[in-house]
Scaffold this active site. Structure first.
Site, short mmCIF file in Angstrom:
data_model
loop_
_atom_site.label_atom_id
_atom_site.label_comp_id
_atom_site.label_asym_id
_atom_site.label_seq_id
_atom_site.Cartn_x
_atom_site.Cartn_y
_atom_site.Cartn_z
N ASN A 80 0.98 -1.06 -0.30
CA ASN A 80 -0.05 0.12 -0.18
C ASN A 80 1.16 1.23 0.16
O ASN A 80 1.39 0.70 0.48
CB ASN A 80 -0.99 0.04 1.51
CG ASN A 80 -1.37 -0.99 1.19
OD1 ASN A 80 -2.15 -1.37 0.49
ND2 ASN A 80 -2.28 -2.11 2.14
N HIS A 126 6.56 4.91 5.05
CA HIS A 126 6.84 3.64 5.25
C HIS A 126 6.19 3.32 4.37
O HIS A 126 5.71 3.24 2.97
CB HIS A 126 6.78 3.39 6.92
CG HIS A 126 5.35 2.70 6.64
ND1 HIS A 126 4.13 2.95 6.86
CD2 HIS A 126 5.67 1.48 7.07
CE1 HIS A 126 3.96 2.40 7.12
NE2 HIS A 126 3.79 0.93 7.02
N PHE A 127 7.22 1.90 4.12
CA PHE A 127 7.12 0.95 3.08
C PHE A 127 5.92 -0.26 3.35
O PHE A 127 6.20 -0.87 4.93
CB PHE A 127 8.58 0.82 2.50
CG PHE A 127 9.32 1.07 1.37
CD1 PHE A 127 8.41 1.10 0.34
CD2 PHE A 127 10.38 1.26 1.51
CE1 PHE A 127 9.15 1.75 -0.55
CE2 PHE A 127 11.13 1.87 0.65
CZ PHE A 127 10.44 1.92 0.07
N HIS A 128 5.14 -0.17 2.90
CA HIS A 128 3.87 -0.70 3.81
C HIS A 128 3.64 -2.09 3.30
O HIS A 128 2.43 -2.62 2.63
CB HIS A 128 3.17 -0.37 3.84
CG HIS A 128 1.83 -0.65 4.87
ND1 HIS A 128 1.19 -0.62 6.19
CD2 HIS A 128 1.31 -1.79 4.86
CE1 HIS A 128 0.87 -0.71 6.74
NE2 HIS A 128 -0.22 -1.88 5.47
N PHE A 129 5.30 -3.46 3.42
CA PHE A 129 4.64 -4.54 3.02
C PHE A 129 3.71 -5.60 3.52
O PHE A 129 4.08 -5.24 4.76
CB PHE A 129 5.79 -5.34 1.94
CG PHE A 129 6.54 -4.54 0.93
CD1 PHE A 129 5.91 -5.20 -0.06
CD2 PHE A 129 7.40 -4.00 1.36
CE1 PHE A 129 6.47 -3.82 -1.27
CE2 PHE A 129 8.09 -3.10 0.27
CZ PHE A 129 7.45 -3.31 -0.89
#
Length: 189
Positions: free
Chosen positions: A14, A24-27
């Protein structure tokens, strides 16, 4: 020992305003032992390596791993993400195994990796997850429901308009831009 991950591993992302709450990198990396329609949904070529779904509730841009060329897949996907970022378009990304986009899979065999990108309406502020979210998992067809009441009373007909409404307008707006991106074969500056 096999170096291949199980077929049921999924990856989701997302973007900021694409239901990630902070920058942030929302994996999401998760195991789901159920088939999703997104893994076999029919596609048509938009331009170059970019396909779009023929008939799926939330329109998206779809890529596949071809000739085991991971670098080329990443280059193609990143072209679209760079375009989204340059236009400040919220987006979601989903990676799963699936059938070939050109329809050449035999007997529904999962013979490729599919990467799906949704351009979407931005989501700001506090997330309303009283029924379900409209983030990457839900767009992919995996819809967690947060209460027994909603689970017992919610139908696919209730969910589809909400999910479709998150992406439809942005998809229509971005389609010609992405088509030009691959037809002109130019990178986004």
């Amino acid at each position: 020992m096999s170096r291949t991950l199980p077929r049921d591993i999924r990856i989701g992302f997302n973007s900021l305003t694409g239901y990630a709450s902070v920058n942030h990198f929302h994996f999401h990396l998760y195991y789901l032992s159920h088939k999703l329609n997104i893994e076999t949904a029919e596609c048509r070529r938009l331009a170059g390596p970019c396909y779009v779904f023929k008939d799926f509730p939330c329109p998206a841009f779809v890529f596949q791993l071809e000739n085991k060329d991971v670098d080329e897949l990443i280059r193609s996907v990143m072209k679209v993400i760079k375009l989204f970022l340059s236009k400040e378009i919220a987006h979601n990304l989903y990676i799963t195994r699936g059938t070939s986009l050109d329809g050449n899979s035999t007997d529904g065999e999962y013979d490729t990796v599919r990467v799906i990108l949704w351009a979407r309406k931005p989501s700001y502020g506090i997330k309303d997850i009283s029924v379900f979210a409209t983030a990457v998992c839900e767009l992919a067809g995996h819809v967690p429901i947060y209460s027994c009441d909603h689970w017992n009373n919610l139908s696919e007909e209730d969910i589809i308009p909400t999910i479709k409404g998150v992406c439809e307008e942005e998809f229509e707006d971005m389609s010609p831009k992405i088509m030009r991106l691959f037809l002109d074969n130019n990178d986004v500056e």
